[in-house]
Write a protein that holds these residues in place. Structure first.
Motif, mmCIF file in Angstrom:
data_model
loop_
_atom_site.group_PDB
_atom_site.id
_atom_site.type_symbol
_atom_site.label_atom_id
_atom_site.label_comp_id
_atom_site.label_asym_id
_atom_site.label_seq_id
_atom_site.Cartn_x
_atom_site.Cartn_y
_atom_site.Cartn_z
ATOM 1 N N GLN A 14 0.849 -1.191 0.000
ATOM 2 C CA GLN A 14 0.000 0.000 0.000
ATOM 3 C C GLN A 14 0.882 1.237 0.000
ATOM 4 O OE1 GLN A 14 -3.525 0.130 2.656
ATOM 5 N NE2 GLN A 14 -2.629 1.999 3.498
ATOM 6 N N ARG A 15 0.557 2.163 -0.875
ATOM 7 C CA ARG A 15 1.346 3.398 -0.998
ATOM 8 C C ARG A 15 0.413 4.590 -0.784
ATOM 9 N NH1 ARG A 15 5.246 2.905 -5.676
ATOM 10 N NH2 ARG A 15 6.644 2.218 -4.013
ATOM 11 N N ASN A 16 0.623 5.322 0.307
ATOM 12 C CA ASN A 16 -0.168 6.511 0.620
ATOM 13 C C ASN A 16 0.649 7.754 0.279
ATOM 14 O OD1 ASN A 16 -2.282 4.916 1.838
ATOM 15 N ND2 ASN A 16 -0.967 4.702 3.635
ATOM 16 N N THR A 17 0.039 8.679 -0.453
ATOM 17 C CA THR A 17 0.761 9.865 -0.884
ATOM 18 C C THR A 17 -0.055 11.121 -0.648
ATOM 19 O OG1 THR A 17 -0.062 9.549 -3.143
ATOM 20 C CG2 THR A 17 2.123 8.676 -2.643
ATOM 21 N N GLY A 18 0.640 12.206 -0.416
ATOM 22 C CA GLY A 18 0.023 13.520 -0.287
ATOM 23 C C GLY A 18 0.919 14.575 -0.912
ATOM 24 N N THR A 19 0.315 15.573 -1.547
ATOM 25 C CA THR A 19 1.072 16.622 -2.239
ATOM 26 C C THR A 19 0.450 17.981 -1.992
ATOM 27 O OG1 THR A 19 1.831 15.163 -4.020
ATOM 28 C CG2 THR A 19 1.781 17.506 -4.497
ATOM 29 N N LEU A 20 1.298 18.962 -1.735
ATOM 30 C CA LEU A 20 0.919 20.371 -1.747
ATOM 31 C C LEU A 20 1.783 21.055 -2.799
ATOM 32 C CD1 LEU A 20 0.745 21.145 2.092
ATOM 33 C CD2 LEU A 20 -1.191 20.831 0.527
ATOM 34 N N GLN A 21 1.154 21.856 -3.665
ATOM 35 C CA GLN A 21 1.897 22.457 -4.776
ATOM 36 C C GLN A 21 1.347 23.836 -5.094
ATOM 37 O OE1 GLN A 21 2.803 19.801 -8.051
ATOM 38 N NE2 GLN A 21 2.510 21.429 -9.559
ATOM 39 N N ALA A 22 2.254 24.753 -5.409
ATOM 40 C CA ALA A 22 1.889 26.094 -5.843
ATOM 41 C C ALA A 22 2.550 26.373 -7.183
ATOM 42 C CB ALA A 22 2.323 27.128 -4.814
ATOM 43 N N ASP A 23 1.754 26.774 -8.171
ATOM 44 C CA ASP A 23 2.249 27.134 -9.496
ATOM 45 C C ASP A 23 2.008 28.624 -9.705
ATOM 46 O OD1 ASP A 23 2.897 24.391 -10.546
ATOM 47 O OD2 ASP A 23 0.771 24.141 -10.101
ATOM 48 N N MET A 24 3.050 29.319 -10.102
ATOM 49 C CA MET A 24 2.972 30.777 -10.172
ATOM 50 C C MET A 24 3.521 31.290 -11.487
ATOM 51 S SD MET A 24 4.542 31.244 -6.360
ATOM 52 C CE MET A 24 5.583 29.808 -6.643
ATOM 53 N N ALA A 25 2.849 32.281 -12.052
ATOM 54 C CA ALA A 25 3.406 33.013 -13.182
ATOM 55 C C ALA A 25 4.346 34.072 -12.630
ATOM 56 C CB ALA A 25 2.289 33.657 -13.992
ATOM 57 N N GLY B 148 6.746 22.720 -4.309
ATOM 58 C CA GLY B 148 5.894 21.629 -3.873
ATOM 59 C C GLY B 148 6.484 20.797 -2.758
ATOM 60 N N LEU B 149 5.595 20.061 -2.088
ATOM 61 C CA LEU B 149 5.944 19.145 -1.002
ATOM 62 C C LEU B 149 5.229 17.832 -1.233
ATOM 63 C CD1 LEU B 149 7.017 18.452 1.907
ATOM 64 C CD2 LEU B 149 4.879 19.437 2.766
ATOM 65 N N ASP B 150 5.968 16.716 -1.239
ATOM 66 C CA ASP B 150 5.413 15.369 -1.373
ATOM 67 C C ASP B 150 5.653 14.582 -0.092
ATOM 68 O OD1 ASP B 150 4.583 15.699 -4.002
ATOM 69 O OD2 ASP B 150 6.474 14.964 -4.834
ATOM 70 N N GLN B 151 4.645 13.828 0.326
ATOM 71 C CA GLN B 151 4.789 12.906 1.450
ATOM 72 C C GLN B 151 4.352 11.524 0.981
ATOM 73 O OE1 GLN B 151 5.998 13.710 4.571
ATOM 74 N NE2 GLN B 151 5.966 11.520 5.049
ATOM 75 N N GLN B 152 5.157 10.508 1.262
ATOM 76 C CA GLN B 152 4.859 9.149 0.820
ATOM 77 C C GLN B 152 5.117 8.160 1.938
ATOM 78 O OE1 GLN B 152 6.423 7.928 -3.048
ATOM 79 N NE2 GLN B 152 7.008 5.939 -2.190
ATOM 80 N N GLN B 153 4.207 7.208 2.079
ATOM 81 C CA GLN B 153 4.369 6.120 3.043
ATOM 82 C C GLN B 153 4.098 4.799 2.337
ATOM 83 O OE1 GLN B 153 1.283 5.125 6.066
ATOM 84 N NE2 GLN B 153 2.897 5.476 7.575
ATOM 85 N N ASP B 154 5.074 3.885 2.376
ATOM 86 C CA ASP B 154 4.933 2.552 1.795
ATOM 87 C C ASP B 154 4.734 1.524 2.903
ATOM 88 O OD1 ASP B 154 5.285 3.558 -0.720
ATOM 89 O OD2 ASP B 154 7.407 3.057 -0.856
#
Length: 613
Positions: free
Chosen positions: A310-321, A331-337
């Protein structure tokens, strides 16, 4: 590639809003959705804006090719080869640019999928009838995605709804008692959309092993369903969720086990908010499951039966001009296997946190793309990766590019802890890659072509050398290659061709200079199609040179090169009904892509599709 309905924007999530603030910030002209790519930079941008080699397969392409599986689609693309263990539904490994199959990062609707024990993705179990679009980025992308993206990234977008009610039903019958039934219900209005897709696939299969130790047919069954829905609010917020669930039953030859029951499941929730005309915020949560239960002659194994990850993931991301010509992503990624198994693993879970940044800008006719990422794994510590690419547009319509990137791959739970062969002291594999490319358009864009030369050096390569096949990490590899591709139209015929020449070499120990196993040095594809009123006809040629099956490149153990020809045709009976037929391996070529495992001879499939307009 032909365009697909406007509703597919919602299938890529980022496209649905991100294309507005960022693409327009670059003063780009309006483009069709086929000209938008998400995977290369983790945000929507035009194909012309990205400097990475990208291939796009749309739903229109899938139906035109009458492809019946995800591997059948992927093998048509430049830089990609497959190794398959006996036909439809059998284990399939995908190699990009000569790297290992575990060096390919795979996403479904932005969610990372794959087995945490084997490190591979069960491409054969992912239902193609539920796919709207596929994007393949070749070359390292760890600077944006983290572990595994040494060879490239494959992202699969599932089908989404759009305006109005859009039902679709198809059935198919073919060789080896193949039976298919698929239904898709899609709909919505300007702000809300939904999609429900269900499918059933079954075949008696072929005898998978070439030595006929068990001269029986080895069948495959799969049931699948996908549900997705989304809504765009008036304040610039978009909320969407999707779920893919596929279960399969696979039969093969073996003395320890000869049957497996598998499950692939991907859950996805994404929230986006358009803060203003220059900033898009994204939050995404997902879970991917890869489950397998093993049997011998229908009886569950007493041990080594269950391998669930099982792979649980979460992402926060900001895209800017940024300014008139630039874009930035943070961005920030969090992953748990997690591993659930009746085999003994010294460790069954681990977490990884990654932070990344990307900046793109145009300076006159020059485009710059820079990205960097820091990953902190609770087991392996820190890994830093980066990528820089520069492109220059010339006056004659050509573009030249140069890129350098680093990447890494964390060891799997099997690499570390599998009984009798694992080594808990393994460290991540690392790579350094350089690339030079040139592309252009001729005859008013009727001819598009590209050439990309690459060199990738991989250190601390993980392998299982004989005679004891215990895991080792002393290997180095160097992969050099050249990809060529072109599309054009001649006398009404659409032609899509590509060829790859590569030299995937072992660079350490007694096998220095030997070719890496299961990597052909040359391979090519040609697709030719023509529409003639209600008829559409086409054909595909796929050819590969020989491949070795052992590290020492023993001549007696190599697999011969081969070429296959597939033919297809469909007829629009009415505006709502279409009948299609295809014949695969028309010349009945006898070949193998994995040592000791048969491939299907000449085979056929007839489909009937109802899609009211």
């Amino acid at each position: 590639m032909k365009s697909f309905p406007l509703a597919a924007v919602f299938g890529t999530a980022a496209v649905c809003l991100l294309a507005s603030p960022l693409v327009l910030a670059e003063d780009a002209a309006p483009t069709s959705l086929d000209d938008i790519v998400v995977t290369a930079g983790r945000k929507a941008q035009t194909v012309d804006a990205t400097l990475a080699p990208v291939s796009i397969i749309t739903r229109t392409d899938i139906e035109q090719y009458q492809a019946s599986s995800l591997p059948d689609v992927l093998r048509r693309l430049p830089g990609i080869t497959l190794s398959n263990s006996g036909g439809v539904g059998k284990t399939t490994s995908v190699f990009i640019r000569g790297t290992h199959s575990s060096h390919v990062l795979v996403l479904v609707d932005g969610i990372k999928v794959g087995s945490a024990t084997t490190g591979s993705v069960a491409f054969e179990d992912l239902p193609l009838d539920q796919v709207e679009r596929i994007e393949v980025v070749r070359g390292p992308r760890s600077s944006l995605y983290g572990s595994e993206a040494i060879g490239g990234v494959i992202q699969i977008f599932t089908r989404k709804g759009g305006k109005g009610f859009q039902p679709e039903v198809s059935v198919g019958i073919g060789s080896h008692n193949t039976q298919q039934a698929h239904a898709n219900l899609a709909g919505g209005d300007g702000t809300t959309w939904y999609n429900l897709n269900a499918g059933k696939d079954e075949t008696d299969g072929i005898n998978v092993t070439a030595n006929n130790r068990e001269p029986d047919l080895d069948g495959y069954k799969r049931d699948s369903v996908t549900l997705s829905a989304g809504h765009r609010f008036a304040d610039g917020t978009t909320l969407e969720a999707s779920a893919l669930h596929a279960t399969g039953e696979n039969h093969f030859d073996g003395s320890f086990n000869n049957e497996s029951h598998v499950t692939q499941q991907v859950l996805n929730t994404k929230l986006q908010h358009l803060l203003n005309d220059k900033v898009l915020l994204t939050a995404q949560l997902g879970q991917a499951r890869d489950d397998s239960d093993n049997y011998l002659n229908g009886v569950p194994l007493a041990a080594y039966r269950t391998y669930n990850t099982q792979r649980n993931t979460g992402t926060l991301q900001a895209d800017m001009a940024v300014g008139a010509k630039g874009t930035a992503t943070l961005g920030l990624d969090q992953q748990q296997d997690k591993v659930i198994s009746d085999s003994t693993y010294d460790r069954t879970s681990r977490d990884n946190t990654g932070v990344f940044a990307n900046y793109q800008t145009d300076i006159g006719a020059t485009r710059l793309d820079v990205s960097a990422r820091h990953d902190k794994n609770e087991q392996f510590g820190s890994n830093n990766t980066g990528n820089i690419a520069v492109g220059r547009d010339l006056n004659n319509g050509m573009r030249v590019t140069a890129a350098y990137g680093t990447a890494f791959k964390a060891p799997t739970f099997n690499n570390l802890y599998y009984p009798f062969s694992g080594d808990p002291n393994l460290q991540p594999e690392t790579s350094q890659s350089v690339e030079l490319g040139v592309s252009g358009k001729l005859a008013g864009d009727k001819v598009q072509w590209s050439a990309n030369a690459f060199s990738n050096e991989i250190d601390d390569l993980i392998s299982y050398p004989p005679p004891d096949y215990a895991v080792s990490q002393t290997d180095k590899a160097r992969i050099r290659g050249l990809e060529l591709s072109a599309t054009t139209q001649v006398a009404g015929w659409d032609i899509n061709a590509n060829a790859t020449v590569q030299q995937p070499e072992n660079r350490s120990g007694t096998n220095t200079g030997k070719t890496l196993i299961y990597r052909p040095k040359q391979f090519a594809n040609v697709d030719v199609d023509r529409e003639m009123g209600k008829f559409r006809v086409g054909g595909s040629v796929h050819a590969e040179s020989q491949r070795y099956t052992d590290d020492a490149n023993t001549e007696s153990k190599k697999l011969a090169g081969y070429g296959t020809l597939d033919l297809r045709a469909d007829y629009r009976v009415s505006k709502d009904w279409t009948v299609g037929a295809k014949v695969g391996n028309v010349l009945n070529k006898d070949y193998q892509t994995s040592n000791g495992y048969n491939q299907d001879g000449v085979n056929g499939l007839v489909t009937v599709k109802y899609a009211p307009k």
